[in-house]
Design an enzyme around this catalytic site. Structure first.
Site, PDB file in Angstrom:
ATOM      1  N   GLY A   1       8.871 -37.893  -8.100  1.00 48.09           N
ATOM      2  CA  GLY A   1       8.308 -36.734  -8.786  1.00 48.09           C
ATOM      3  C   GLY A   1       7.113 -36.175  -8.040  1.00 48.09           C
TER       4      GLY A   1
ATOM      5  CG  ASP B   1       6.486 -32.388 -19.702  1.00 46.65           C
ATOM      6  OD1 ASP B   1       6.981 -31.256 -19.838  1.00 46.65           O
ATOM      7  OD2 ASP B   1       6.706 -33.108 -18.714  1.00 46.65           O
TER       8      ASP B   1
HETATM    9  N1  LIG Z   1      11.243 -46.272 -19.746  1.00 48.95           N
HETATM   10  C1  LIG Z   1      12.232 -45.631 -19.139  1.00 48.95           C
HETATM   11  N2  LIG Z   1      13.519 -46.062 -19.286  1.00 48.95           N
HETATM   12  C2  LIG Z   1      14.539 -45.427 -18.655  1.00 48.95           C
HETATM   13  N3  LIG Z   1      14.378 -44.373 -17.848  1.00 48.95           N
HETATM   14  C3  LIG Z   1      13.118 -43.901 -17.659  1.00 48.95           C
HETATM   15  C4  LIG Z   1      11.996 -44.497 -18.298  1.00 48.95           C
HETATM   16  N4  LIG Z   1      10.877 -43.828 -17.919  1.00 48.95           N
HETATM   17  C5  LIG Z   1      11.301 -42.856 -17.079  1.00 48.95           C
HETATM   18  N5  LIG Z   1      12.642 -42.881 -16.924  1.00 48.95           N
HETATM   19  C6  LIG Z   1      13.470 -41.993 -16.079  1.00 48.95           C
HETATM   20  O1  LIG Z   1      12.673 -41.459 -15.031  1.00 48.95           O
HETATM   21  C7  LIG Z   1      12.560 -40.036 -15.151  1.00 48.95           C
HETATM   22  C8  LIG Z   1      11.161 -39.583 -14.792  1.00 48.95           C
HETATM   23  O2  LIG Z   1      10.194 -40.248 -15.605  1.00 48.95           O
HETATM   24  P1  LIG Z   1       9.003 -39.481 -16.308  1.00 48.95           P
HETATM   25  O3  LIG Z   1       8.133 -40.473 -16.981  1.00 48.95           O
HETATM   26  O4  LIG Z   1       9.582 -38.393 -17.159  1.00 48.95           O
HETATM   27  O5  LIG Z   1       8.188 -38.892 -15.085  1.00 48.95           O
HETATM   28  P2  LIG Z   1       7.976 -37.407 -14.509  1.00 48.95           P
HETATM   29  O6  LIG Z   1       6.522 -37.166 -14.697  1.00 48.95           O
HETATM   30  O7  LIG Z   1       8.390 -37.494 -13.074  1.00 48.95           O
HETATM   31  O8  LIG Z   1       8.816 -36.441 -15.300  1.00 48.95           O
HETATM   32  C9  LIG Z   1      12.943 -39.745 -16.583  1.00 48.95           C
HETATM   33  O9  LIG Z   1      13.454 -38.455 -16.755  1.00 48.95           O
HETATM   34  C10 LIG Z   1      13.983 -40.819 -16.875  1.00 48.95           C
HETATM   35  O10 LIG Z   1      15.233 -40.435 -16.334  1.00 48.95           O
HETATM   36 MG   LIG Z   2       9.391 -36.359 -17.273  1.00 45.63          MG
END
Ligand SMILES: Nc1ncnc2c1ncn2[C@@H]1O[C@H](COP(=O)(O)OP(=O)(O)O)[C@@H](O)[C@H]1O
Ligand SMILES: [Mg+2]
Length: 224
Positions: A14, A128
């Protein structure tokens, strides 16, 4: 001996964080690692990453108490700006919404409304709310993830900005289902908020229209 902490694979690179899938002491885990930004002064960069890591981890830990599902935090490593959390097995709502049948959608969006009201009535904004930040498990449980932009707030404006973003996401990414989903979402939101000591849901929802008017006004200005 094998290490009890294994980062198996990078699942997302990201803008702010890299996410790895792996294993933490026998548990499937997600490692969210905030990466250094070269364009920031090193010391400032470290401070920002530490602050955001702690803010997100604290939010995840805290909001669980309000009865909504979000990943359990296993470990916080300030040194590497990482959060290790439970891996939630399932699908991103964004990827499966369009195939869901109507009654499932209504039930789910009502639940989303309830979860967001639980956050708001306890003085938190998610920051978000999108269908990418929601995971649906095999047994149809909803999990809210990504508290990276989370903030504490008691302001009606901040809470309606939270809802307004979600409305826009629904219109732009799921236009054909928008009306039904959004109506169910607001229903759940209002129902949950009515149980709070102070029910501000009517003012919060009304203010979305004010934000939208402002949006149009800005766009008009742009055209001049
Ligand atoms: N606890 C979790 N379990 C499963 N998938 C996760 C989890 N946390 C994040 N992800 C996966 O990683 C992606 C990006 O995480 P996220 O926390 O949304 O970060 P960003 O700030 O990059 O959007 C999510 O859209 C999901 O697909
Ligand atoms: Mg996210």
């Amino acid at each position: 001996m094998n290490s009890p902490i294994v980062k198996e694979k990078l699942i997302r690179k990201g803008a702010e964080a890299n996410l790895y899938y792996g294993n933490w002491f026998g548990n499937e885990a997600i490692f969210k690692h905030r990466v250094p930004k070269k364009y920031r002064l090193e010391e400032l960069d470290k401070r920002i990453r530490t602050k955001r890591t702690l803010n997100e981890a604290r939010a995840l830990i805290k909001v669980k108490n309000y009865g909504l599902n979000c990943p359990q935090v296993y470990e916080i490593d300030v040194e590497s700006s990482s959060i290790v959390m439970k891996y939630i097995k399932g699908e991103k709502l964004k990827d499966i919404l369009d195939q869901m049948d109507e009654s499932k959608k209504i039930k789910l969006f009502k639940k989303i409304g309830i979860f967001i009201a639980k956050l708001h009535e306890n003085g938190h904004v998610h920051g978000d709310i999108t269908t990418s930040n929601m995971i649906i498990t095999d047994n149809d449980e909803l999990f809210l993830i990504d508290f990276g932009l989370h903030d504490y707030s008691d302001s009606i404006e901040d809470k309606s900005v939270d809802l307004h973003l979600f409305k826009r996401v629904l219109i732009s990414s799921h236009g054909t289902h928008y009306e039904m989903c959004y109506a169910a979402f607001l229903k759940g939101y209002k129902e949950e908020y009515s149980k709070a000591q102070v029910d501000e849901s009517t003012s919060i929802i009304k203010n979305i229209a004010v934000i939208e008017t402002r949006g149009r006004y800005v766009k008009k200005e742009d055209r001049l």
